[in-house]
Motif scaffolding. Structure first.
Motif, PDB file in Angstrom:
ATOM      1  N   PRO A  76       0.809  -1.218   0.000  1.00  0.00           N
ATOM      2  CA  PRO A  76       0.000   0.000   0.000  1.00  0.00           C
ATOM      3  C   PRO A  76       0.840   1.264   0.000  1.00  0.00           C
ATOM      4  O   PRO A  76       2.051   1.243   0.226  1.00  0.00           O
ATOM      5  N   SER A  77       0.166   2.345  -0.209  1.00  0.00           N
ATOM      6  CA  SER A  77       0.707   3.666   0.062  1.00  0.00           C
ATOM      7  C   SER A  77       0.158   4.043   1.430  1.00  0.00           C
ATOM      8  O   SER A  77      -1.050   3.949   1.658  1.00  0.00           O
ATOM      9  N   LEU A  78       1.052   4.410   2.353  1.00  0.00           N
ATOM     10  CA  LEU A  78       0.636   4.665   3.742  1.00  0.00           C
ATOM     11  C   LEU A  78       1.037   6.055   4.215  1.00  0.00           C
ATOM     12  O   LEU A  78       2.111   6.548   3.873  1.00  0.00           O
ATOM     13  N   TYR A  79       0.182   6.646   5.032  1.00  0.00           N
ATOM     14  CA  TYR A  79       0.515   7.834   5.817  1.00  0.00           C
ATOM     15  C   TYR A  79       0.171   7.471   7.251  1.00  0.00           C
ATOM     16  O   TYR A  79      -0.960   7.051   7.540  1.00  0.00           O
ATOM     17  N   LEU A  80       1.144   7.577   8.146  1.00  0.00           N
ATOM     18  CA  LEU A  80       0.936   7.256   9.554  1.00  0.00           C
ATOM     19  C   LEU A  80       1.244   8.485  10.401  1.00  0.00           C
ATOM     20  O   LEU A  80       2.273   9.134  10.194  1.00  0.00           O
ATOM     21  N   SER A  81       0.369   8.794  11.348  1.00  0.00           N
ATOM     22  CA  SER A  81       0.588   9.907  12.263  1.00  0.00           C
ATOM     23  C   SER A  81       0.419   9.399  13.688  1.00  0.00           C
ATOM     24  O   SER A  81      -0.497   8.609  13.970  1.00  0.00           O
ATOM     25  N   VAL A  82       1.290   9.823  14.567  1.00  0.00           N
ATOM     26  CA  VAL A  82       1.321   9.391  15.972  1.00  0.00           C
ATOM     27  C   VAL A  82       1.495   7.868  16.029  1.00  0.00           C
ATOM     28  O   VAL A  82       0.816   7.168  16.779  1.00  0.00           O
ATOM     29  N   VAL A  83       2.400   7.367  15.178  1.00  0.00           N
ATOM     30  CA  VAL A  83       2.764   5.952  15.126  1.00  0.00           C
ATOM     31  C   VAL A  83       4.287   5.908  15.046  1.00  0.00           C
ATOM     32  O   VAL A  83       4.884   6.602  14.229  1.00  0.00           O
ATOM     33  N   GLY A  91       3.538  -2.124   4.219  1.00  0.00           N
ATOM     34  CA  GLY A  91       2.445  -3.038   4.495  1.00  0.00           C
ATOM     35  C   GLY A  91       2.243  -3.964   3.326  1.00  0.00           C
ATOM     36  O   GLY A  91       2.879  -3.824   2.278  1.00  0.00           O
ATOM     37  N   ILE A  92       1.323  -4.907   3.516  1.00  0.00           N
ATOM     38  CA  ILE A  92       1.005  -5.845   2.442  1.00  0.00           C
ATOM     39  C   ILE A  92      -0.393  -6.413   2.690  1.00  0.00           C
ATOM     40  O   ILE A  92      -0.780  -6.673   3.833  1.00  0.00           O
ATOM     41  N   VAL A  93      -1.149  -6.552   1.601  1.00  0.00           N
ATOM     42  CA  VAL A  93      -2.456  -7.191   1.694  1.00  0.00           C
ATOM     43  C   VAL A  93      -2.218  -8.672   1.956  1.00  0.00           C
ATOM     44  O   VAL A  93      -1.434  -9.315   1.258  1.00  0.00           O
ATOM     45  N   THR A  94      -2.863  -9.201   2.960  1.00  0.00           N
ATOM     46  CA  THR A  94      -2.724 -10.607   3.326  1.00  0.00           C
ATOM     47  C   THR A  94      -3.424 -11.472   2.279  1.00  0.00           C
ATOM     48  O   THR A  94      -4.554 -11.182   1.886  1.00  0.00           O
ATOM     49  N   ALA A  95      -2.746 -12.536   1.812  1.00  0.00           N
ATOM     50  CA  ALA A  95      -3.330 -13.435   0.814  1.00  0.00           C
ATOM     51  C   ALA A  95      -4.572 -14.122   1.363  1.00  0.00           C
ATOM     52  O   ALA A  95      -4.615 -14.539   2.527  1.00  0.00           O
ATOM     53  N   ASN A  96      -5.602 -14.220   0.529  1.00  0.00           N
ATOM     54  CA  ASN A  96      -6.849 -14.904   0.864  1.00  0.00           C
ATOM     55  C   ASN A  96      -7.474 -14.374   2.154  1.00  0.00           C
ATOM     56  O   ASN A  96      -7.901 -15.139   3.012  1.00  0.00           O
ATOM     57  N   ALA A  97      -7.511 -13.054   2.286  1.00  0.00           N
ATOM     58  CA  ALA A  97      -8.046 -12.439   3.501  1.00  0.00           C
ATOM     59  C   ALA A  97      -8.594 -11.054   3.188  1.00  0.00           C
ATOM     60  O   ALA A  97      -8.503 -10.574   2.056  1.00  0.00           O
ATOM     61  N   SER A 123      -3.637   7.778  17.172  1.00  0.00           N
ATOM     62  CA  SER A 123      -2.986   7.424  15.905  1.00  0.00           C
ATOM     63  C   SER A 123      -3.938   7.591  14.725  1.00  0.00           C
ATOM     64  O   SER A 123      -5.154   7.411  14.850  1.00  0.00           O
ATOM     65  N   ILE A 124      -3.339   7.941  13.576  1.00  0.00           N
ATOM     66  CA  ILE A 124      -4.093   8.119  12.337  1.00  0.00           C
ATOM     67  C   ILE A 124      -3.423   7.306  11.234  1.00  0.00           C
ATOM     68  O   ILE A 124      -2.196   7.288  11.125  1.00  0.00           O
ATOM     69  N   ILE A 125      -4.242   6.644  10.417  1.00  0.00           N
ATOM     70  CA  ILE A 125      -3.760   5.881   9.262  1.00  0.00           C
ATOM     71  C   ILE A 125      -4.532   6.332   8.034  1.00  0.00           C
ATOM     72  O   ILE A 125      -5.777   6.328   8.044  1.00  0.00           O
ATOM     73  N   LEU A 126      -3.822   6.704   7.001  1.00  0.00           N
ATOM     74  CA  LEU A 126      -4.412   6.877   5.674  1.00  0.00           C
ATOM     75  C   LEU A 126      -3.744   5.850   4.787  1.00  0.00           C
ATOM     76  O   LEU A 126      -2.510   5.687   4.826  1.00  0.00           O
ATOM     77  N   MET A 127      -4.529   5.121   3.998  1.00  0.00           N
ATOM     78  CA  MET A 127      -3.981   4.027   3.232  1.00  0.00           C
ATOM     79  C   MET A 127      -4.691   3.943   1.885  1.00  0.00           C
ATOM     80  O   MET A 127      -5.889   4.190   1.789  1.00  0.00           O
ATOM     81  N   SER A 128      -3.933   3.581   0.865  1.00  0.00           N
ATOM     82  CA  SER A 128      -4.467   3.317  -0.448  1.00  0.00           C
ATOM     83  C   SER A 128      -3.734   2.111  -1.018  1.00  0.00           C
ATOM     84  O   SER A 128      -2.527   2.012  -0.899  1.00  0.00           O
ATOM     85  N   VAL A 129      -4.480   1.189  -1.619  1.00  0.00           N
ATOM     86  CA  VAL A 129      -3.859  -0.015  -2.178  1.00  0.00           C
ATOM     87  C   VAL A 129      -4.747  -0.575  -3.302  1.00  0.00           C
ATOM     88  O   VAL A 129      -5.965  -0.413  -3.275  1.00  0.00           O
ATOM     89  N   THR A 130      -4.106  -1.223  -4.253  1.00  0.00           N
ATOM     90  CA  THR A 130      -4.810  -1.954  -5.291  1.00  0.00           C
ATOM     91  C   THR A 130      -4.409  -3.421  -5.173  1.00  0.00           C
ATOM     92  O   THR A 130      -3.212  -3.723  -5.066  1.00  0.00           O
ATOM     93  N   TYR A 131      -5.391  -4.305  -5.162  1.00  0.00           N
ATOM     94  CA  TYR A 131      -5.112  -5.736  -5.028  1.00  0.00           C
ATOM     95  C   TYR A 131      -6.062  -6.528  -5.926  1.00  0.00           C
ATOM     96  O   TYR A 131      -6.988  -5.963  -6.512  1.00  0.00           O
ATOM     97  N   PHE A 132      -5.810  -7.834  -6.048  1.00  0.00           N
ATOM     98  CA  PHE A 132      -6.625  -8.694  -6.912  1.00  0.00           C
ATOM     99  C   PHE A 132      -7.441  -9.674  -6.081  1.00  0.00           C
ATOM    100  O   PHE A 132      -7.002 -10.134  -5.028  1.00  0.00           O
ATOM    101  N   VAL A 133      -8.615 -10.006  -6.583  1.00  0.00           N
ATOM    102  CA  VAL A 133      -9.506 -10.955  -5.911  1.00  0.00           C
ATOM    103  C   VAL A 133      -9.673 -12.202  -6.757  1.00  0.00           C
ATOM    104  O   VAL A 133      -9.339 -12.220  -7.929  1.00  0.00           O
TER     105      VAL A 133
END
Length: 133
Positions: A76-83, A91-97, A123-133
């Motif tokens: 993913p593309s991540l932005y973390l604040s107060v982390v 990060g990584i998208v977990t397979a089959n989840a 804490s704040i998380i902003l996240m963007s990701v593209t994955y396959f199903v």
């Protein structure tokens, strides 16, 4: 012609060690677009209390179960604040989840998972990701 196109919202969450005891949020917002097997998601998570669960952190609630196999894992593309983290958050998208794990990699190339100890009640998380199903 697109034979499978969908847009929508989803509710992202945070878990530590697979649990979310006492976690409360100021905001949980997510959007997605699905075209065929390709899903693009974005989210904004703001905690007001990280709760009492311990262990590795995951973003939960992805709108579709990811495909099985390492070739379908997506960073993913991540932005973390107060982390807290070492040199590079990742990060990584977990397979089959429907989860995404968040970690860190040092300049020496050592990767570890972030845990509850790295997060604060605000804490704040902003996240963007593209994955396959």
């Amino acid at each position: 012609v697109l034979d499978d196109y969908e847009e929508g919202t989803w509710t992202p969450g945070v878990s530590f060690g697979g649990a979310a005891v006492g976690i409360t949020y100021d905001a949980q917002a997510g959007v997605y677009t699905k075209v065929g097997r390709k899903v693009s998601v974005s989210c904004y998570i703001a905690l007001t209390n990280k709760g009492s669960s311990t262990g590795n952190v995951n973003i939960t609630g992805l709108p579709f179960t990811s495909a099985t196999g390492n070739e379908f894992s997506a960073p993913p593309s991540l932005y973390l604040s107060v982390v807290t983290f070492a040199d590079w958050p990742n990060g990584i998208v977990t397979a089959n989840a429907t989860t995404l794990s968040i970690g860190e990699t040092t300049n020496a190339g050592v990767r570890t998972q972030l845990t509850d100890a790295d997060f604060a009640n605000t804490s704040i998380i902003l996240m963007s990701v593209t994955y396959f199903v």
